[in-house]
Motif scaffolding. Structure first.
Motif, PDB file in Angstrom:
ATOM      1  N   ARG A  54       0.634  -1.178  -0.149  1.00  0.00           N
ATOM      2  CA  ARG A  54      -0.121   0.344   0.259  1.00  0.00           C
ATOM      3  C   ARG A  54       1.077   1.461   0.375  1.00  0.00           C
ATOM      4  NH1 ARG A  54      -4.615   0.237   1.430  1.00  0.00           N
ATOM      5  NH2 ARG A  54      -5.274  -1.878   2.094  1.00  0.00           N
ATOM      6  N   ARG A  55       0.486   1.727  -1.118  1.00  0.00           N
ATOM      7  CA  ARG A  55       1.601   3.533  -1.215  1.00  0.00           C
ATOM      8  C   ARG A  55       0.467   4.558  -0.858  1.00  0.00           C
ATOM      9  NH1 ARG A  55       5.275   5.351  -6.143  1.00  0.00           N
ATOM     10  NH2 ARG A  55       5.497   7.323  -4.881  1.00  0.00           N
ATOM     11  N   SER A  56       0.461   5.260   0.335  1.00  0.00           N
ATOM     12  CA  SER A  56      -0.439   6.182   1.093  1.00  0.00           C
ATOM     13  C   SER A  56       0.322   6.973   1.298  1.00  0.00           C
ATOM     14  CB  SER A  56      -2.143   5.366   1.458  1.00  0.00           C
ATOM     15  OG  SER A  56      -3.056   6.823   1.367  1.00  0.00           O
ATOM     16  N   SER A  57       0.015   8.351   1.142  1.00  0.00           N
ATOM     17  CA  SER A  57       0.150   9.497   1.470  1.00  0.00           C
ATOM     18  C   SER A  57      -0.894  10.792   1.358  1.00  0.00           C
ATOM     19  CB  SER A  57       1.694  10.059   1.250  1.00  0.00           C
ATOM     20  OG  SER A  57       1.766  10.706  -0.183  1.00  0.00           O
ATOM     21  N   ALA A  86       1.181  -0.819  -6.207  1.00  0.00           N
ATOM     22  CA  ALA A  86       2.451  -0.466  -6.318  1.00  0.00           C
ATOM     23  C   ALA A  86       3.866  -2.037  -5.638  1.00  0.00           C
ATOM     24  CB  ALA A  86       2.857   0.705  -4.839  1.00  0.00           C
ATOM     25  N   VAL A 126       8.290   0.337  -5.993  1.00  0.00           N
ATOM     26  CA  VAL A 126       8.677   1.650  -4.984  1.00  0.00           C
ATOM     27  C   VAL A 126       9.713   1.087  -4.000  1.00  0.00           C
ATOM     28  CG1 VAL A 126       6.216   3.123  -5.130  1.00  0.00           C
ATOM     29  CG2 VAL A 126       6.600   1.136  -3.754  1.00  0.00           C
ATOM     30  N   ASP A 130       9.069   4.673   0.560  1.00  0.00           N
ATOM     31  CA  ASP A 130       7.687   5.434  -0.017  1.00  0.00           C
ATOM     32  C   ASP A 130       6.581   4.271   0.627  1.00  0.00           C
ATOM     33  OD1 ASP A 130       8.886   6.782  -1.307  1.00  0.00           O
ATOM     34  OD2 ASP A 130       8.971   5.966  -2.887  1.00  0.00           O
ATOM     35  N   GLN A 131       6.050   3.125   0.953  1.00  0.00           N
ATOM     36  CA  GLN A 131       5.587   2.045   1.705  1.00  0.00           C
ATOM     37  C   GLN A 131       4.758   2.902   2.553  1.00  0.00           C
ATOM     38  OE1 GLN A 131       7.720  -1.871   1.518  1.00  0.00           O
ATOM     39  NE2 GLN A 131       9.154  -0.825  -0.211  1.00  0.00           N
ATOM     40  N   THR A 132       3.689   2.802   2.920  1.00  0.00           N
ATOM     41  CA  THR A 132       2.763   2.664   4.099  1.00  0.00           C
ATOM     42  C   THR A 132       3.250   1.285   4.601  1.00  0.00           C
ATOM     43  OG1 THR A 132       1.237   4.420   2.663  1.00  0.00           O
ATOM     44  CG2 THR A 132       0.940   3.809   4.592  1.00  0.00           C
TER      45      THR A 132
END
Length: 138
Positions: A54-57, A86, A126, A130-132
């Motif tokens: 999961r990639r989240s920001s 991702a 990623v 960069d990884q959540t």
């Protein structure tokens, strides 16, 4: 032939009092699966594939780079999905994308009841920064 059975001299009658599978289907309501539900199913199913993350920001959501992210189009009772996922770097991105496509196609169709005709996957690698969250396999 018995009366009303559709013999050559008379048309078949539609006896709605009988509990046949055809009669049951005619009297059931319809299921309207919303696009948002299909999108959530597809995004969740993509995270079930090993190697996806999961990639989240806040900035990523504003720029449209959060992953997974599905764009769903439904027409004629079928769905088409464009999906961005991702992958944790280093990763075999192409094989992960293939597995994501197959998993999302199968699970989204199964869970939503809407046939999915196409799943187009864009996979980005990623870095760990960069990884959540990382999917862990027990």
């Amino acid at each position: 032939m018995a009366d009303g059975d559709g013999g050559p001299d008379q048309p078949a009658t539609d006896d709605l009092s009988q509990d046949t599978p055809d009669n049951e289907l005619r009297h059931r309501g319809t299921l309207d699966v919303r696009v948002a539900a299909i999108r959530r199913i597809a995004e969740r199913a993509s995270l079930d594939v090993a190697g996806t993350v999961r990639r989240s920001s806040t900035l990523g959501r504003l720029r449209g780079t959060a992953a997974p992210h599905a764009d769903v189009r439904v027409s004629d009772r079928t769905a088409r999905i464009e999906l961005r996922v991702a992958c944790a770097w280093p990763a075999p991105v192409s094989s992960i994308a293939t597995e994501v496509r197959d998993t999302v196609l199968r699970e989204t169709s199964r869970l939503s009841g809407v046939p999915v005709t196409t799943v187009d996957v864009t996979a980005v690698a990623v870095s760990p920064d960069d990884q959540t969250s990382r999917r862990t396999v027990a």
